[in-house]
Write a protein that holds these residues in place. Sequence first.
Motif, PDB file in Angstrom:
ATOM      1  N   TYR A 297     -10.446  20.084  65.466  1.00 25.96           N
ATOM      2  CA  TYR A 297     -11.187  19.948  64.214  1.00 25.96           C
ATOM      3  C   TYR A 297     -12.544  19.274  64.405  1.00 25.96           C
ATOM      4  O   TYR A 297     -12.712  18.419  65.282  1.00 25.96           O
ATOM      5  CB  TYR A 297     -10.410  19.092  63.212  1.00 25.96           C
ATOM      6  N   VAL A 298     -13.470  19.650  63.539  1.00 24.36           N
ATOM      7  CA  VAL A 298     -14.760  18.967  63.423  1.00 24.36           C
ATOM      8  C   VAL A 298     -14.818  18.362  62.024  1.00 24.36           C
ATOM      9  O   VAL A 298     -14.690  19.083  61.032  1.00 24.36           O
ATOM     10  CB  VAL A 298     -15.936  19.953  63.599  1.00 24.36           C
ATOM     11  N   VAL A 299     -14.954  17.039  61.932  1.00 26.10           N
ATOM     12  CA  VAL A 299     -14.954  16.386  60.620  1.00 26.10           C
ATOM     13  C   VAL A 299     -16.252  15.611  60.417  1.00 26.10           C
ATOM     14  O   VAL A 299     -16.615  14.756  61.235  1.00 26.10           O
ATOM     15  CB  VAL A 299     -13.753  15.429  60.478  1.00 26.10           C
ATOM     16  N   ALA A 300     -16.951  15.943  59.351  1.00 26.21           N
ATOM     17  CA  ALA A 300     -18.161  15.183  59.014  1.00 26.21           C
ATOM     18  C   ALA A 300     -17.773  14.047  58.079  1.00 26.21           C
ATOM     19  O   ALA A 300     -17.183  14.270  57.027  1.00 26.21           O
ATOM     20  CB  ALA A 300     -19.187  16.081  58.340  1.00 26.21           C
ATOM     21  N   ASN A 301     -18.102  12.860  58.501  1.00 28.79           N
ATOM     22  CA  ASN A 301     -17.844  11.677  57.689  1.00 28.79           C
ATOM     23  C   ASN A 301     -18.982  11.526  56.675  1.00 28.79           C
ATOM     24  O   ASN A 301     -20.071  11.062  57.007  1.00 28.79           O
ATOM     25  CB  ASN A 301     -17.750  10.449  58.606  1.00 28.79           C
ATOM     26  N   ALA A 302     -18.720  11.980  55.458  1.00 31.94           N
ATOM     27  CA  ALA A 302     -19.719  11.892  54.392  1.00 31.94           C
ATOM     28  C   ALA A 302     -19.273  10.852  53.371  1.00 31.94           C
ATOM     29  O   ALA A 302     -19.500  10.987  52.176  1.00 31.94           O
ATOM     30  CB  ALA A 302     -19.921  13.260  53.731  1.00 31.94           C
ATOM     31  N   ASP A 303     -18.603   9.811  53.875  1.00 33.73           N
ATOM     32  CA  ASP A 303     -18.143   8.726  53.018  1.00 33.73           C
ATOM     33  C   ASP A 303     -19.134   7.570  53.152  1.00 33.73           C
ATOM     34  O   ASP A 303     -18.763   6.463  53.504  1.00 33.73           O
ATOM     35  CB  ASP A 303     -16.736   8.294  53.438  1.00 33.73           C
ATOM     36  N   GLU A 304     -20.382   7.872  52.906  1.00 35.67           N
ATOM     37  CA  GLU A 304     -21.467   6.903  53.122  1.00 35.67           C
ATOM     38  C   GLU A 304     -21.298   5.715  52.170  1.00 35.67           C
ATOM     39  O   GLU A 304     -21.948   5.618  51.141  1.00 35.67           O
ATOM     40  CB  GLU A 304     -22.800   7.605  52.858  1.00 35.67           C
ATOM     41  N   GLY A 305     -20.416   4.786  52.566  1.00 32.00           N
ATOM     42  CA  GLY A 305     -20.052   3.716  51.642  1.00 32.00           C
ATOM     43  C   GLY A 305     -20.909   2.468  51.726  1.00 32.00           C
ATOM     44  O   GLY A 305     -20.901   1.653  50.806  1.00 32.00           O
ATOM     45  N   ASP A 306     -21.628   2.283  52.843  1.00 26.87           N
ATOM     46  CA  ASP A 306     -22.452   1.081  52.970  1.00 26.87           C
ATOM     47  C   ASP A 306     -23.475   1.044  51.844  1.00 26.87           C
ATOM     48  O   ASP A 306     -24.317   1.934  51.745  1.00 26.87           O
ATOM     49  CB  ASP A 306     -23.221   1.085  54.302  1.00 26.87           C
ATOM     50  N   ALA A 307     -23.404   0.005  51.027  1.00 32.56           N
ATOM     51  CA  ALA A 307     -24.410  -0.107  49.974  1.00 32.56           C
ATOM     52  C   ALA A 307     -25.771  -0.278  50.644  1.00 32.56           C
ATOM     53  O   ALA A 307     -25.893  -0.922  51.676  1.00 32.56           O
ATOM     54  CB  ALA A 307     -24.103  -1.298  49.089  1.00 32.56           C
ATOM     55  N   GLY A 308     -26.787   0.311  50.061  1.00 29.43           N
ATOM     56  CA  GLY A 308     -28.119   0.240  50.661  1.00 29.43           C
ATOM     57  C   GLY A 308     -28.415   1.417  51.574  1.00 29.43           C
ATOM     58  O   GLY A 308     -29.483   1.489  52.162  1.00 29.43           O
ATOM     59  N   THR A 309     -27.480   2.358  51.696  1.00 25.72           N
ATOM     60  CA  THR A 309     -27.758   3.541  52.516  1.00 25.72           C
ATOM     61  C   THR A 309     -27.634   4.804  51.673  1.00 25.72           C
ATOM     62  O   THR A 309     -26.809   4.875  50.762  1.00 25.72           O
ATOM     63  CB  THR A 309     -26.824   3.659  53.733  1.00 25.72           C
ATOM     64  N   TYR A 310     -28.469   5.778  51.988  1.00 26.45           N
ATOM     65  CA  TYR A 310     -28.470   7.008  51.194  1.00 26.45           C
ATOM     66  C   TYR A 310     -28.969   8.213  51.975  1.00 26.45           C
ATOM     67  O   TYR A 310     -29.243   9.265  51.409  1.00 26.45           O
ATOM     68  CB  TYR A 310     -29.312   6.813  49.918  1.00 26.45           C
ATOM     69  N   CYS A 311     -29.115   8.081  53.314  1.00 26.38           N
ATOM     70  CA  CYS A 311     -29.666   9.215  54.066  1.00 26.38           C
ATOM     71  C   CYS A 311     -28.694  10.388  54.147  1.00 26.38           C
ATOM     72  O   CYS A 311     -29.113  11.544  54.145  1.00 26.38           O
ATOM     73  CB  CYS A 311     -30.162   8.790  55.436  1.00 26.38           C
ATOM     74  N   ASP A 312     -27.376  10.108  54.191  1.00 28.33           N
ATOM     75  CA  ASP A 312     -26.406  11.208  54.226  1.00 28.33           C
ATOM     76  C   ASP A 312     -26.420  11.972  52.898  1.00 28.33           C
ATOM     77  O   ASP A 312     -26.309  13.193  52.877  1.00 28.33           O
ATOM     78  CB  ASP A 312     -24.982  10.676  54.483  1.00 28.33           C
TER      79      ASP A 312
END
Lengths: 150, 493
Positions: free
Chosen positions: B162-177
Amino acid sequence: MRQAKLNLVPHRWRTSPPNILQSLLAVQAHLGYVPTDVAPEMARALQVTEADVAGVLSFYPDLHLRQAGRHRVRVCVGESCVANHGSRVLTALAEELRIGLGATTPDKRFTLERVYCVGNCAVSPTVVIDDQVHGRVTPSDIPTLLSPYK
Amino acid sequence: MTTRLYISNDTSARAARADRLAEAWEGDARVELVRTSSRGAFFLEPLVEREGPEGRLAWPLARREDLTRILAGEGGVAIGKIPFLAQQHRITFADFGQAAPLSLADFRAHGGWSGLHRALSLDPQEIIDELNISRLRGRGGAAFPVWRKWQVAKDQPSGVKYVVANADEGDAGTYCDRMIMEGEPFRLIEGMLICGRAIGADLGYVYCRHEYPTAFHTIREAVALAQAAGMLDQDGRHFQLDIVQGAGSYVCGEETALLESLEGRRGEVRAKPPYPAIAGLNCRPTIVSNVLTFATVPSILAKGGEWYAAHGTETSRGTVVLQLGGRVKQPGLVEIPFGATLEEVLHRFGGGMAPGARFKAIQVGGPLGSLFSESHLGIRLCYEAFADAGAILGHGGIVVYDEETDMVELARHYMAFVADESCGKCTPCRIGSVRGREILERIQTGQGRAGDLVLLRDLGETMKATSLCALGGRAPYPVLTAIEQFPNEFRKK
């Protein structure tokens, strides 16, 4: 009625083992929340234990056990919003709506919640109403912000 | 004659009321509106652009009544002359702000799929070798060499991978994903296709956080469009790509918790080893990488690993994608080669503090990142300098705090966050975060006891050394650095 709720779970998640989280999200997508009587029914239908379903249900903050008001108002408490004094916005909203966090107004119009970052940090502080993201919100914006939501 | 105007459709541009302009001008016969990705200069949003004699002209912080001026070509600034953008060195975000996110024609016109085409001319080992030469490290936070992970997965016996993209960009202050998924979703798909070819995987998932509904819908639509255009069928193999939504749990950004969640269970962290590259999703070899990491891969394949490695510092090659937020004058996305100092970034790009605000502290790397006071701003933004300082670059989030910030309250906020989000699997994190919060609440209400700060330090060291994952292991850093750099605020309470 109960069976109808379970019919909301798409076939793709009824695998072996089943995907409990996505099954619960599918129910929530239709009903807006997950009624408590869904857990035992779902456990039977998916052939897992009731504890498995209840465990998933209690783990995820975005699985809601109660019906919210007509509009969900979420105030961001992520660091950029904190730095931009978003807590003042939260206080102003609580005062305007006369309810605390997690509560629903008596007319069922709004439920007030917090959210931990929606990636809107560059135009913070942020308030999300339903799926609409509002940026650069100041306490004095609150009445205008709420007025379109009936 | 109609004039084509470009307005971003990014969530933050819309939050800055770009939609109001679009709604107001939509019916105007003189205007043809194109909704694009965002340039990331969010302090200028809503930003309206049109073609000029030498590239795009822009009208920052545009209002409805500016339409006549814009149509007359009055007062626009050349995009290339906006210092915030001109001083960046963009690779992954080079084309942002120009194209319609879901236009395959636009994507191709900006060089889209060229990384995939190159990858198709290489055998799997050659793709991994190219990544080895590029020295790309994972951009999600752990900074593990990408090629090494791919190599392990490739070397597993063939079968379901499998190839899994982690799009759980949870760090507050980040938004590039979020920007990538909303703005150039095909780039993420391209990176995942290249990975699939390299490791021999035909199945992929994007695990997208619930807080990003627009990103979720955009990437899902992009997959459908790519599939209809035949892009998921390469070399006689079909790559099946599904988009799955999370449900508001921060710890699900940790790769093993993410896999548990993807399988539909509680997002509890797994003990490692085995690493996901050997036994990941459904116990099969799985590459879990951050969205930004996958989105960086196509340029490396298209232009070569050596070209990429020529940017940055010794152990941090390529570009770093920073996301400025908090009390800075010019918040937005900054992509530059690794190696600039925090101070340079704050002044050259951030433009200093927001009007009326005075600097107090800066946090790098999300809610688990360290705090820096003014005397520490000389630190260089690269993995080695941050490792030496016991800090992390994380996912590139930078949040600036002003002097009104109460550091005790901030420290309590961090610990309370971890106590809320701990998955509960390991004791140091589950119990430690609650005890940490209690001590800080005690200090906050003036009931602090002698030895509380020593106790917090001991607790912090225990959590660092014994937690199962980075949530517990990194949780003490913002708290301990706050105490270290602002000791008086903690003592006087």
